[in-house]
Scaffold this motif. Structure first.
Motif, short mmCIF file in Angstrom:
data_model
loop_
_atom_site.label_atom_id
_atom_site.label_comp_id
_atom_site.label_asym_id
_atom_site.label_seq_id
_atom_site.Cartn_x
_atom_site.Cartn_y
_atom_site.Cartn_z
N ARG A 138 0.83 -1.21 0.00
CA ARG A 138 0.00 0.00 0.00
C ARG A 138 0.87 1.26 0.00
NH1 ARG A 138 -3.26 -2.94 3.70
NH2 ARG A 138 -2.34 -1.84 5.48
N ALA A 139 1.96 1.23 0.79
CA ALA A 139 2.86 2.39 0.81
C ALA A 139 3.51 2.59 -0.55
CB ALA A 139 3.94 2.20 1.88
N LYS A 141 2.26 1.71 -3.53
CA LYS A 141 1.26 2.19 -4.50
C LYS A 141 0.94 3.67 -4.30
CE LYS A 141 -1.07 -2.19 -5.44
NZ LYS A 141 -2.31 -2.99 -5.28
N SER A 142 1.00 4.12 -3.04
CA SER A 142 0.69 5.53 -2.76
C SER A 142 1.87 6.45 -3.03
CB SER A 142 0.26 5.68 -1.30
OG SER A 142 1.36 5.45 -0.43
N SER A 144 4.41 6.63 -1.13
CA SER A 144 4.91 7.10 0.15
C SER A 144 6.27 6.49 0.46
CB SER A 144 3.92 6.73 1.25
OG SER A 144 4.48 6.94 2.53
N TRP A 147 7.34 3.23 2.50
CA TRP A 147 7.68 1.90 1.99
C TRP A 147 8.98 1.41 2.62
CZ3 TRP A 147 11.78 -0.46 -0.34
CH2 TRP A 147 11.56 -1.73 -0.88
N LYS A 191 8.36 3.17 -7.13
CA LYS A 191 8.17 2.07 -6.20
C LYS A 191 8.87 0.84 -6.75
CE LYS A 191 3.77 -0.06 -7.63
NZ LYS A 191 4.14 -1.46 -7.46
#
Length: 237
Positions: A138-139, A141-142, A144, A147, A191
């Motif tokens: 999730r980190a 994909k955002s 952020s 990660w 990412k």
């Protein structure tokens, strides 16, 4: 490495009590300075080759220079800074060769941690690792930079299960040294696209119950990351 000392003298004499209080205060201040500077280094606030000024850092934290200087010694033993007679405390940078060496060390130590952790890997722990992997995804994909933190949590969870505190500490120190490069890499590539597959493979190996296989998968995963970060290191001398 200079350790933290928590003095708990129970002497009723005033002098002993004062000495105990001073020892505790000094070690607490050193620990505060150490953690403050370490965090700044890991986040990339200071760049390789930059000189750290103890007076400036002490003023920023709100303490005297002495705890900061003691923190420099601890950070030097961690490999995060270099102490030079004529230049003071300099932020360490990794050459390409040094970066590869860090990952080689990590692969051996974390492989060992996995092997030692295997007797304590049960379904609850596997589910927790799945949850940590989901948080990491999730980190990513955002976009952020959390990660990097989630990635360390995943590896840290496995290492903690080895129940070898000194081994876990050494691994954590190596993670701290490469964290600035991990953050640069994350920002550059947005990412790490293969991260989920690689960490899912680690979980699958743990689920297999085969300690030797799990150790090999972890080593392969770690060694495969080094070439991705090498371009952000200083060219080898």
């Amino acid at each position: 490495m200079i350790g933290s000392v928590d003095t708990k003298s129970q002497s009723g004499r005033l002098m002993s009590s004062s000495i105990a209080s001073f020892g505790k205060h000094a070690s607490t201040a050193e620990e505060e300075a150490y953690l403050h500077i370490q965090r700044a280094l890991r986040l990339g606030r200071y760049k390789p080759g930059e000189r750290l000024i103890p007076e400036d850092i002490a003023s920023e934290i709100g303490m005297s220079r002495m705890p900061v200087r003691e923190a420099f010694r601890r950070l030097a033993s961690d490999g995060l800074v270099v102490l030079r007679p004529n230049r003071g405390c300099i932020v360490a940078g990794l050459t390409v060769d040094e970066l590869y060496e860090i990952f080689e060390m990590r692969s051996v130590l974390e492989g060992l941690a996995v092997r030692l952790a295997m007797p304590r890997i049960d379904e609850d722990e596997l589910e927790e690792l799945d949850r940590l992997l989901e948080r990491m995804e999730r980190a990513g994909k955002s976009g952020s930079s959390d990660w990097v933190v989630r990635h360390q949590e995943f590896h840290g969870r496995i290492c903690a299960l080895s129940q070898r505190p000194k081994l876990t500490h050494q691994i954590a120190t190596l993670h701290a040294v490469i964290e600035p490069y991990m953050r640069i890499w994350f920002d550059y590539v947005e990412k790490p696209l293969s991260a989920r597959e690689e960490h899912a493979a680690v979980i699958a190996a743990l689920r297999s119950g085969d300690a030797h296989k799990a150790e090999q998968v972890m080593q392969y995963h770690i060694l495969g990351t080094a070439p991705l970060l090498a371009e952000f290191a200083t060219p080898s001398r």
